[in-house]
Design an enzyme around this catalytic site. Structure first.
Site, PDB file in Angstrom:
ATOM      1  N   CYS A   5      -1.053   4.175   5.531  1.00 52.66           N
ATOM      2  CA  CYS A   5      -0.774   3.988   6.967  1.00 52.66           C
ATOM      3  C   CYS A   5      -2.002   4.368   7.794  1.00 52.66           C
ATOM      4  O   CYS A   5      -2.276   3.745   8.831  1.00 52.66           O
ATOM      5  CB  CYS A   5       0.438   4.806   7.392  1.00 52.66           C
ATOM      6  SG  CYS A   5       2.021   4.050   6.948  1.00 52.66           S
ATOM      7  N   ASP A  28     -10.030  -1.340  -3.621  1.00 52.02           N
ATOM      8  CA  ASP A  28      -9.569  -0.085  -4.220  1.00 52.02           C
ATOM      9  C   ASP A  28     -10.753   0.879  -4.337  1.00 52.02           C
ATOM     10  O   ASP A  28     -11.868   0.493  -4.691  1.00 52.02           O
ATOM     11  CB  ASP A  28      -8.960  -0.367  -5.601  1.00 52.02           C
ATOM     12  CG  ASP A  28      -8.121   0.796  -6.107  1.00 52.02           C
ATOM     13  OD1 ASP A  28      -6.889   0.660  -6.177  1.00 52.02           O
ATOM     14  OD2 ASP A  28      -8.704   1.856  -6.429  1.00 52.02           O
ATOM     15  N   HIS A  44       5.266   0.740   6.972  1.00 51.07           N
ATOM     16  CA  HIS A  44       5.431   1.598   5.796  1.00 51.07           C
ATOM     17  C   HIS A  44       6.729   1.309   5.047  1.00 51.07           C
ATOM     18  O   HIS A  44       7.819   1.390   5.623  1.00 51.07           O
ATOM     19  CB  HIS A  44       5.408   3.080   6.202  1.00 51.07           C
ATOM     20  CG  HIS A  44       5.533   4.010   5.042  1.00 51.07           C
ATOM     21  ND1 HIS A  44       4.443   4.525   4.364  1.00 51.07           N
ATOM     22  CD2 HIS A  44       6.627   4.483   4.399  1.00 51.07           C
ATOM     23  CE1 HIS A  44       4.860   5.283   3.368  1.00 51.07           C
ATOM     24  NE2 HIS A  44       6.185   5.278   3.373  1.00 51.07           N
ATOM     25  N   ASN A  85       3.140  -1.346  -8.975  1.00 46.61           N
ATOM     26  CA  ASN A  85       3.728  -0.235  -9.715  1.00 46.61           C
ATOM     27  C   ASN A  85       4.826   0.413  -8.882  1.00 46.61           C
ATOM     28  O   ASN A  85       4.664   0.601  -7.671  1.00 46.61           O
ATOM     29  CB  ASN A  85       2.652   0.804 -10.042  1.00 46.61           C
ATOM     30  CG  ASN A  85       1.592   0.263 -10.993  1.00 46.61           C
ATOM     31  OD1 ASN A  85       1.930  -0.440 -11.949  1.00 46.61           O
ATOM     32  ND2 ASN A  85       0.338   0.572 -10.734  1.00 46.61           N
ATOM     33  N   GLY A  91       3.393   4.481 -12.943  1.00 43.27           N
ATOM     34  CA  GLY A  91       2.131   5.055 -12.496  1.00 43.27           C
ATOM     35  C   GLY A  91       1.861   4.892 -11.021  1.00 43.27           C
ATOM     36  O   GLY A  91       0.701   4.925 -10.596  1.00 43.27           O
ATOM     37  N   THR A  93       1.054   5.989  -7.587  1.00 43.36           N
ATOM     38  CA  THR A  93       0.494   7.243  -7.082  1.00 43.36           C
ATOM     39  C   THR A  93       0.446   7.307  -5.559  1.00 43.36           C
ATOM     40  O   THR A  93       0.271   8.390  -4.993  1.00 43.36           O
ATOM     41  CB  THR A  93      -0.935   7.464  -7.623  1.00 43.36           C
ATOM     42  OG1 THR A  93      -1.759   6.355  -7.250  1.00 43.36           O
ATOM     43  CG2 THR A  93      -0.931   7.601  -9.141  1.00 43.36           C
ATOM     44  N   HIS A  96       3.314   3.917  -0.674  1.00 47.25           N
ATOM     45  CA  HIS A  96       3.325   2.859   0.350  1.00 47.25           C
ATOM     46  C   HIS A  96       3.086   1.593  -0.466  1.00 47.25           C
ATOM     47  O   HIS A  96       2.028   1.468  -1.112  1.00 47.25           O
ATOM     48  CB  HIS A  96       2.217   3.094   1.385  1.00 47.25           C
ATOM     49  CG  HIS A  96       2.146   2.097   2.500  1.00 47.25           C
ATOM     50  ND1 HIS A  96       2.011   2.454   3.836  1.00 47.25           N
ATOM     51  CD2 HIS A  96       2.173   0.744   2.488  1.00 47.25           C
ATOM     52  CE1 HIS A  96       1.961   1.352   4.587  1.00 47.25           C
ATOM     53  NE2 HIS A  96       2.050   0.295   3.779  1.00 47.25           N
ATOM     54  N   HIS A  98       2.110  -1.444  -2.450  1.00 45.94           N
ATOM     55  CA  HIS A  98       0.817  -2.132  -2.507  1.00 45.94           C
ATOM     56  C   HIS A  98       0.795  -3.075  -3.696  1.00 45.94           C
ATOM     57  O   HIS A  98       1.249  -2.738  -4.783  1.00 45.94           O
ATOM     58  CB  HIS A  98      -0.340  -1.138  -2.564  1.00 45.94           C
ATOM     59  CG  HIS A  98      -0.165  -0.037  -3.564  1.00 45.94           C
ATOM     60  ND1 HIS A  98       0.651   1.043  -3.337  1.00 45.94           N
ATOM     61  CD2 HIS A  98      -0.680   0.139  -4.798  1.00 45.94           C
ATOM     62  CE1 HIS A  98       0.622   1.844  -4.382  1.00 45.94           C
ATOM     63  NE2 HIS A  98      -0.170   1.319  -5.289  1.00 45.94           N
ATOM     64  N   HIS A 100      -1.603  -4.829  -6.205  1.00 42.32           N
ATOM     65  CA  HIS A 100      -2.971  -4.845  -6.735  1.00 42.32           C
ATOM     66  C   HIS A 100      -3.337  -6.281  -7.081  1.00 42.32           C
ATOM     67  O   HIS A 100      -2.537  -6.997  -7.690  1.00 42.32           O
ATOM     68  CB  HIS A 100      -3.063  -4.052  -8.048  1.00 42.32           C
ATOM     69  CG  HIS A 100      -2.768  -2.592  -7.972  1.00 42.32           C
ATOM     70  ND1 HIS A 100      -3.759  -1.633  -8.021  1.00 42.32           N
ATOM     71  CD2 HIS A 100      -1.597  -1.908  -7.896  1.00 42.32           C
ATOM     72  CE1 HIS A 100      -3.212  -0.423  -7.978  1.00 42.32           C
ATOM     73  NE2 HIS A 100      -1.893  -0.559  -7.903  1.00 42.32           N
TER      74      HIS A 100
END
Ligand code: 5GP
Ligand code: ZN
Length: 112
Positions: A5, A28, A44, A85, A91, A93, A96, A98, A100
């Protein structure tokens, strides 16, 4: 406020590669492939476990962005992997959502 955020609010720096009203995409910090971009909804949402009907349009925009990023980065033809994920075993982490986008090398399957 969560770290992504803060990126949405331009409060912490990120290398932004795509940005519109609903979503933002940025590189990333610790890339796992020659191309590693994270695409997130600006609003969010902690994880897929929290997705509701009203999120559908914004989440659909993640794929519109993925296509645009893949084309802009020149990996649309060679291929790319989209990963989201969810939770500890996957995994996740950052809480929020996302997506990839990983590309630029051959990926193995199944993932570890
Ligand atoms: P996850 O493991 O939750 O699926 O993915 C989180 C990703 O966010 C990781 O690949 C990690 O490298 C990336 N990341 C974590 N903090 C930051 C940050 O502050 N900036 C950027 N650009 N990426 C981050
Ligand atoms: Zn957030």
């Amino acid at each position: 406020m969560c770290i992504f955020c803060k990126i949405v609010n331009y409060e912490i720096p990120a290398t932004i590669v795509y940005d519109n009203d609903d979503v933002i995409a940025f590189r990333d910090l610790h890339p796992k492939a020659p191309l590693h971009v994270l695409i997130i909804p600006k609003r969010h949402i902690s994880s897929v476990n929290d997705v509701v009907e009203g999120d559908a349009a914004a989440l659909g925009q993640l794929f519109v962005a993925a296509r645009a990023v893949a084309e802009a980065e020149g990996v649309a033809k060679s291929g790319y992997r989209l990963v989201m994920n969810t939770g500890a075993h996957a995994g996740q982490t950052v809480d929020h959502i996302h997506l990839h986008i990983l590309a630029g090398r051959a990926m193995t399957w199944p993932p570890g």
